[in-house]
Design a protein around this motif. Structure first.
Motif, PDB file in Angstrom:
ATOM      1  N   VAL A   1      32.529  43.271  19.033  1.00 12.32           N
ATOM      2  CA  VAL A   1      33.970  43.475  19.188  1.00 12.32           C
ATOM      3  C   VAL A   1      34.243  44.411  20.351  1.00 12.32           C
ATOM      4  N   MET A   2      33.484  45.485  20.445  1.00 14.49           N
ATOM      5  CA  MET A   2      33.683  46.434  21.544  1.00 14.49           C
ATOM      6  C   MET A   2      33.416  45.751  22.875  1.00 14.49           C
ATOM      7  N   THR A   3      32.387  44.904  22.927  1.00 16.06           N
ATOM      8  CA  THR A   3      32.062  44.199  24.158  1.00 16.06           C
ATOM      9  C   THR A   3      33.180  43.225  24.518  1.00 16.06           C
ATOM     10  N   ASN A   4      33.703  42.492  23.539  1.00 15.84           N
ATOM     11  CA  ASN A   4      34.793  41.555  23.802  1.00 15.84           C
ATOM     12  C   ASN A   4      36.045  42.272  24.288  1.00 15.84           C
ATOM     13  N   GLU A   5      36.364  43.428  23.698  1.00 22.22           N
ATOM     14  CA  GLU A   5      37.534  44.191  24.137  1.00 22.22           C
ATOM     15  C   GLU A   5      37.345  44.699  25.560  1.00 22.22           C
ATOM     16  N   ALA A   6      36.154  45.155  25.892  1.00 23.91           N
ATOM     17  CA  ALA A   6      35.885  45.624  27.253  1.00 23.91           C
ATOM     18  C   ALA A   6      36.002  44.470  28.239  1.00 23.91           C
ATOM     19  N   HIS A   7      35.478  43.307  27.869  1.00 27.37           N
ATOM     20  CA  HIS A   7      35.555  42.126  28.731  1.00 27.37           C
ATOM     21  C   HIS A   7      37.013  41.728  28.948  1.00 27.37           C
ATOM     22  N   HIS A   8      37.801  41.724  27.886  1.00 25.75           N
ATOM     23  CA  HIS A   8      39.225  41.388  27.985  1.00 25.75           C
ATOM     24  C   HIS A   8      39.936  42.376  28.913  1.00 25.75           C
ATOM     25  N   SER A   9      39.617  43.643  28.788  1.00 32.87           N
ATOM     26  CA  SER A   9      40.238  44.676  29.619  1.00 32.87           C
ATOM     27  C   SER A   9      39.920  44.452  31.096  1.00 32.87           C
ATOM     28  N   ILE A  10      38.682  44.105  31.379  1.00 31.24           N
ATOM     29  CA  ILE A  10      38.264  43.851  32.767  1.00 31.24           C
ATOM     30  C   ILE A  10      39.007  42.640  33.321  1.00 31.24           C
ATOM     31  N   LEU A  11      39.112  41.581  32.520  1.00 30.23           N
ATOM     32  CA  LEU A  11      39.825  40.381  32.972  1.00 30.23           C
ATOM     33  C   LEU A  11      41.297  40.669  33.223  1.00 30.23           C
ATOM     34  N   GLN A  12      41.926  41.458  32.357  1.00 28.79           N
ATOM     35  CA  GLN A  12      43.333  41.809  32.539  1.00 28.79           C
ATOM     36  C   GLN A  12      43.537  42.605  33.826  1.00 28.79           C
ATOM     37  N   LYS A  13      42.633  43.518  34.104  1.00 23.86           N
ATOM     38  CA  LYS A  13      42.740  44.326  35.326  1.00 23.86           C
ATOM     39  C   LYS A  13      42.600  43.440  36.568  1.00 23.86           C
ATOM     40  N   ARG A  14      41.653  42.513  36.526  1.00 21.81           N
ATOM     41  CA  ARG A  14      41.481  41.598  37.664  1.00 21.81           C
ATOM     42  C   ARG A  14      42.724  40.746  37.877  1.00 21.81           C
ATOM     43  N   LEU A  15      43.311  40.271  36.788  1.00 24.00           N
ATOM     44  CA  LEU A  15      44.512  39.446  36.898  1.00 24.00           C
ATOM     45  C   LEU A  15      45.669  40.253  37.478  1.00 24.00           C
ATOM     46  N   ARG A  16      45.840  41.488  37.026  1.00 26.66           N
ATOM     47  CA  ARG A  16      46.904  42.340  37.595  1.00 26.66           C
ATOM     48  C   ARG A  16      46.677  42.555  39.087  1.00 26.66           C
ATOM     49  N   ASN A  17      45.418  42.746  39.480  1.00 28.92           N
ATOM     50  CA  ASN A  17      45.122  42.918  40.900  1.00 28.92           C
ATOM     51  C   ASN A  17      45.463  41.658  41.691  1.00 28.92           C
ATOM     52  N   ARG A  18      45.170  40.490  41.126  1.00 25.38           N
ATOM     53  CA  ARG A  18      45.489  39.230  41.819  1.00 25.38           C
ATOM     54  C   ARG A  18      46.993  39.036  41.920  1.00 25.38           C
ATOM     55  N   LEU A  19      47.711  39.381  40.869  1.00 27.89           N
ATOM     56  CA  LEU A  19      49.170  39.285  40.921  1.00 27.89           C
ATOM     57  C   LEU A  19      49.734  40.210  41.987  1.00 27.89           C
ATOM     58  N   SER A  20      49.228  41.431  42.027  1.00 24.84           N
ATOM     59  CA  SER A  20      49.695  42.403  43.022  1.00 24.84           C
ATOM     60  C   SER A  20      49.389  41.917  44.433  1.00 24.84           C
ATOM     61  N   THR A  21      48.207  41.367  44.622  1.00 21.31           N
ATOM     62  CA  THR A  21      47.828  40.851  45.942  1.00 21.31           C
ATOM     63  C   THR A  21      48.730  39.690  46.341  1.00 21.31           C
TER      64      THR A  21
ATOM     65  N   ARG B   1      51.729  39.157  45.429  1.00 18.30           N
ATOM     66  CA  ARG B   1      53.035  39.722  45.770  1.00 18.30           C
ATOM     67  C   ARG B   1      53.003  40.360  47.158  1.00 18.30           C
ATOM     68  N   LEU B   2      51.959  41.124  47.440  1.00 18.74           N
ATOM     69  CA  LEU B   2      51.858  41.822  48.728  1.00 18.74           C
ATOM     70  C   LEU B   2      51.783  40.874  49.919  1.00 18.74           C
ATOM     71  N   ILE B   3      51.096  39.753  49.750  1.00 17.18           N
ATOM     72  CA  ILE B   3      50.965  38.832  50.883  1.00 17.18           C
ATOM     73  C   ILE B   3      52.086  37.794  50.921  1.00 17.18           C
ATOM     74  N   GLY B   4      53.023  37.901  49.992  1.00 18.58           N
ATOM     75  CA  GLY B   4      54.196  37.037  50.017  1.00 18.58           C
ATOM     76  C   GLY B   4      54.026  35.701  49.323  1.00 18.58           C
ATOM     77  N   ASP B   5      52.975  35.516  48.533  1.00 18.53           N
ATOM     78  CA  ASP B   5      52.784  34.265  47.811  1.00 18.53           C
ATOM     79  C   ASP B   5      53.526  34.226  46.482  1.00 18.53           C
ATOM     80  N   LEU B   6      54.145  35.336  46.107  1.00 15.07           N
ATOM     81  CA  LEU B   6      54.856  35.429  44.832  1.00 15.07           C
ATOM     82  C   LEU B   6      56.135  36.217  45.066  1.00 15.07           C
ATOM     83  N   SER B   7      57.246  35.673  44.618  1.00 18.90           N
ATOM     84  CA  SER B   7      58.520  36.370  44.802  1.00 18.90           C
ATOM     85  C   SER B   7      58.567  37.625  43.929  1.00 18.90           C
TER      86      SER B   7
END
Length: 91
Positions: A28-48, A50-56
């Motif tokens: 369970v701890m490993t799955n939660e850590a994995h989920h946290s890492i995936l969420q952080k990567r997704l937020r970074n992709r969303l931010s990127t 937005r920054l390069i103008g691919d997302l309003s």
């Protein structure tokens, strides 16, 4: 070199829980850590995107709301109004 493996649980933990429960807890701890890492990567992709103008701006904020990063009652239009009051437009 130590006789205990780096993956071996702490001795006090072995006495506190049976081995099968310890394995489930570790999983369970490993799955939660994995989920946290995936969420952080997704937020970074969303931010990127937005920054390069691919997302309003609106779509970016809607996606942050949908993912629970912004609270559900976050008002995008009210936020936009507040931003306009804070930053004077360049003339």
């Amino acid at each position: 070199m130590s006789s205990t493996s780096s993956r071996a649980p702490l001795p006090w933990l072995l006495h506190a829980w049976p081995s099968s429960r310890l394995k489930k807890m570790t999983m369970v701890m490993t799955n939660e850590a994995h989920h946290s890492i995936l969420q952080k990567r997704l937020r970074n992709r969303l931010s990127t995107a937005r920054l390069i103008g691919d997302l309003s701006h609106d779509d970016y904020l809607q996606e942050l709301k949908r993912r629970g990063i912004l609270r559900a009652d976050f008002d995008i239009s009210a936020n936009e109004d507040r931003l306009l009051q804070e930053v004077p437009l360049a003339s």
